[in-house]
Design an enzyme around this catalytic site. Structure first.
Site, PDB file in Angstrom:
ATOM      1  N   CYS A   1      39.374 -28.511   9.429  1.00 32.60           N
ATOM      2  CA  CYS A   1      38.323 -28.843  10.401  1.00 32.60           C
ATOM      3  C   CYS A   1      36.911 -28.622   9.857  1.00 32.60           C
ATOM      4  CB  CYS A   1      38.474 -27.999  11.665  1.00 32.60           C
ATOM      5  SG  CYS A   1      40.077 -28.107  12.456  1.00 32.60           S
TER       6      CYS A   1
ATOM      7  N   ASP B   1      40.299 -27.151  22.753  1.00 33.83           N
ATOM      8  CA  ASP B   1      38.930 -27.540  22.387  1.00 33.83           C
ATOM      9  C   ASP B   1      38.867 -29.004  21.974  1.00 33.83           C
ATOM     10  OD1 ASP B   1      38.460 -24.883  22.734  1.00 33.83           O
ATOM     11  OD2 ASP B   1      37.646 -24.502  20.741  1.00 33.83           O
TER      12      ASP B   1
ATOM     13  N   ASP C   1      45.179 -33.131  13.159  1.00 40.05           N
ATOM     14  CA  ASP C   1      45.135 -32.336  11.918  1.00 40.05           C
ATOM     15  C   ASP C   1      45.566 -30.883  12.098  1.00 40.05           C
ATOM     16  OD1 ASP C   1      42.827 -31.257  13.075  1.00 40.05           O
ATOM     17  OD2 ASP C   1      41.549 -31.591  11.321  1.00 40.05           O
TER      18      ASP C   1
END
Length: 383
Positions: free
Chosen positions: A366, A220, A226
């Site tokens: 996120c 995605d 991260d």
């Protein structure tokens, strides 16, 4: 809200490390039925758990759409502020502003705050052909609205960049992946050197560590840093790891370790690597996939898809570490232990059912965005 045409570095700003003191955390509220299963109800419960966990350490603001404001308000304790804000999806690490600070005003700076925010361009992780959904017009305004709410100066940038694609140590070093930042679906007109130049001007960094790829299965975002690797303190990183040579992640982890082991940071330190083992491979089930409305507006979520699950996707609050738990008893427990050892002055809080977030393509880091505490100028103290 003040805006500036010069770069943040010219005004003395830099991006602080995530472990520096925060004023608050920003979180969006999920509702997309084509990304979050069962009308996002299971995800909302986990988002509420994350918000509550962080609120024990620092103030939290949750932003919810007009249709969801009342629902969010009901699910969250009174000490968590809930504000109305339209969004296309709730990934505030990527659509929210990157906050920057400075220790004291710069002589020629017209800005009177020691905090500012960068409003990057955003294209839903890939644009019309490669993005996660077709319309991101509300997401484009999230940073601007947050900065306006807080009356914080805003630096706008035309470059497409998500907060999850950068990690900094607050001392001049930036950690990124080539897979994401050099992807043709982000800034195809910019070279690696040009990207570095802009990040130096906007984040106040001097040197970069480029990992070739992010986490296996993190399609995605095209391999956000991260989910793969993060700074724990200057000179020390946590790296997603597996010993299973048959797992496609193994090759990526070994490759990253090689780069990190041969890197020095902006202050000349060698990088120490702490391995943080990923859970045993997780896959989307038929039942989970069937709970998502697949109407063509967003990328399909198919049964059998490997989930991009990583314990590196944790959040650092004031004195707290908020970490995902995936229902893997051995790896979950080990992740808490490693994080506790790595951050001895923080309380580590595990969030059960973090799988609900990873089903939609991300995790705790996120969905959060830290707003640093604004440094007090020496001049303001009269010294």
């Amino acid at each position: 809200m003040e805006e500036s045409r010069e770069s943040p570095a010219e005004h003395g700003y830099y991006m602080p490390a995530e472990w520096d003191s925060h004023a608050q955390t920003w979180i969006g509220w999920p509702e997309r039925q084509d990304n979050w299963r069962h009308n996002a109800l299971p995800a909302q419960r986990v988002f509420a758990d994350v918000a509550k966990a962080i609120s024990k350490f620092e103030p939290v603001t949750v932003c919810a759409s007009p249709a969801q404001w009342e629902n969010a308000r009901k699910q969250l304790p009174e000490d968590i502020r809930v504000v109305e804000m339209s969004m296309n999806d709730s990934w505030f690490r990527d659509s929210g502003p990157t906050f920057i600070v400075r220790k004291r005003p710069v002589k020629l700076s017209s800005l009177n705050r020691n905090i500012a925010g960068i409003d990057w361009n955003f294209n839903a992780w890939g644009g019309a052909n490669d993005g996660c959904y077709n319309d991101w017009s509300h997401d484009l305004l999230v940073s601007r609205k947050i900065l306006a709410l807080e009356r914080i100066p805003r630096f706008q940038h035309s470059m497409i960049l998500e907060g999850g694609s950068i990690h900094v140590d607050g001392e001049g070093t930036c950690l990124v992946t080539e897979e994401c930042l050099l992807n043709k679906n982000r800034n195809p007109h910019m070279s690696k050197e040009q990207i570095e130049e802009e990040l130096k001007k906007y984040l106040g960094v001097q040197s970069f560590i480029w990992l070739p790829r992010g986490l296996y299965g993190d399609e995605d975002t095209n391999g956000h840093i991260d989910n793969m690797c993060c700074f724990a303190r200057p000179g020390v990183v946590l790296l997603s790891w597996t010993d299973d040579e048959t797992d496609p992640q193994y090759e990526r982890s070994v490759e990253a370790l090689s780069v990190l082991s041969n890197s020095i940071d902006a202050r000349g330190r060698k990088i120490q690597v702490i391995k943080l083992y990923i859970p045993e491979p997780l896959y989307m089930t038929e039942e989970e996939s069937s709970g998502i409305t697949q109407d063509g507006e967003a990328i399909p979520r198919l049964a059998g898809t490997r989930l991009a699950a990583s314990y590196v996707n944790f959040y650092i609050a004031n004195g707290g570490i908020i970490a995902p738990q995936f229902g893997d008893p051995i790896r979950d427990k080990e992740a808490i232990r490693v994080l506790s050892d790595t951050f001895p002055h923080h309380s580590v809080v595990g969030i059960e059912n973090a799988r609900e977030i990873v089903l939609a393509g991300g995790n705790i880091h996120c969905i959060t965005q830290q707003q640093p505490a604004e440094p007090t100028s020496v001049a303001e103290n009269g010294h």
